[in-house]
Design a protein around this motif. Structure first.
Motif, short mmCIF file in Angstrom:
data_model
loop_
_atom_site.label_atom_id
_atom_site.label_comp_id
_atom_site.label_asym_id
_atom_site.label_seq_id
_atom_site.Cartn_x
_atom_site.Cartn_y
_atom_site.Cartn_z
N GLU A 93 -6.05 5.20 -6.40
CA GLU A 93 -6.01 5.31 -8.07
C GLU A 93 -6.94 4.32 -8.58
N ASP A 151 -3.85 4.12 5.02
CA ASP A 151 -4.14 5.37 5.66
C ASP A 151 -5.53 5.65 5.31
N TYR A 155 -0.31 3.28 -4.14
CA TYR A 155 -1.78 3.82 -3.60
C TYR A 155 -2.88 2.94 -4.00
N HIS A 183 -6.31 7.15 1.82
CA HIS A 183 -6.20 6.18 0.93
C HIS A 183 -7.43 5.77 0.68
N TYR A 208 0.87 -1.28 -0.06
CA TYR A 208 -0.04 -0.16 0.02
C TYR A 208 0.83 1.31 0.21
N GLU A 209 2.08 1.14 0.53
CA GLU A 209 2.82 2.57 0.56
C GLU A 209 3.59 2.56 -0.72
#
Length: 193
Positions: free
Chosen positions: A117, A190, A114, A193, A110-111
């Motif tokens: 999108e 996050d 993202y 996100h 995930y980092e």
């Protein structure tokens, strides 16, 4: 020593002949390699089992080694896993299975990519991850047509897409409001996100 030599002595029924009428897709070939090697897999990728690969040190010395996917991701600087390719520029051998596992984990990170999108085409960190992760872990000569890079990015994109779909299936509740769904998100994602 060239890293683009084809190995036609692999187990199983893989056709690595350059004159073959059809070239199997990268993912299908890697799945066949996993089956042929007897490796236990989860969605075609293994993370804790060991792959027998060749590594190259910064001085050019090539040695055999056994690595898991997780170990490959934590591999120290100066040593890289040597990738071999067939004539169709597809990775072969245990190194191909290890590459597939690494790309699967990178694509689901995930980092690095993202999940908010809309499509893989809109991800702007692809080249950065390719250069800073894949090229730092694996040793190979890129072909001038870009086929190798294209296949690697395609594999990471597939993992990214599968991760997004799995998260949607596991965490999205249609009866919740947007705010409730955000609160119901997976750990490690996050809020933005």
């Amino acid at each position: 020593m060239s890293t683009n030599n084809a190995q036609n002595s692999l187990p199983g029924n893989l056709n690595l002949d350059a004159n073959a009428n059809e070239v199997p897709l990268l993912d299908e070939e890697v799945d066949d390699l996993l089956d042929a090697s007897g490796a236990q897999s989860h969605r075609g990728r293994k993370t804790t089992e060991l792959w027998t690969v060749k590594i190259i040190d910064s001085d050019g010395t090539i040695k055999p080694s056994k690595l898991s996917v997780r170990e490959a991701l934590e591999w120290p600087n100066g040593r890289k896993i040597v990738l071999k390719f067939n004539n169709a520029k597809q990775p072969i051998g245990d190194e191909a299975g290890l590459l597939s596992g690494v790309l699967g984990l990178l694509g689901s990170d995930y980092e690095k990519f993202y999940i908010f999108e809309e499509s893989w085409r809109k991800i702007i960190t692809k080249n950065k991850v390719y250069n800073e992760c894949v090229k730092q872990i694996f040793h190979f000569d890129e072909n001038s047509e870009g086929t190798i890079k294209k296949n690697i990015l395609k594999s990471m994109g597939k993992s990214w897409k599968e991760t997004r779909l799995r998260l949607y299936d596991d965490f999205y509740e249609p009866t919740f409001t947007i705010e409730q769904n955000i609160e119901h998100r997976s750990l490690g994602i996050d809020r933005e996100h």
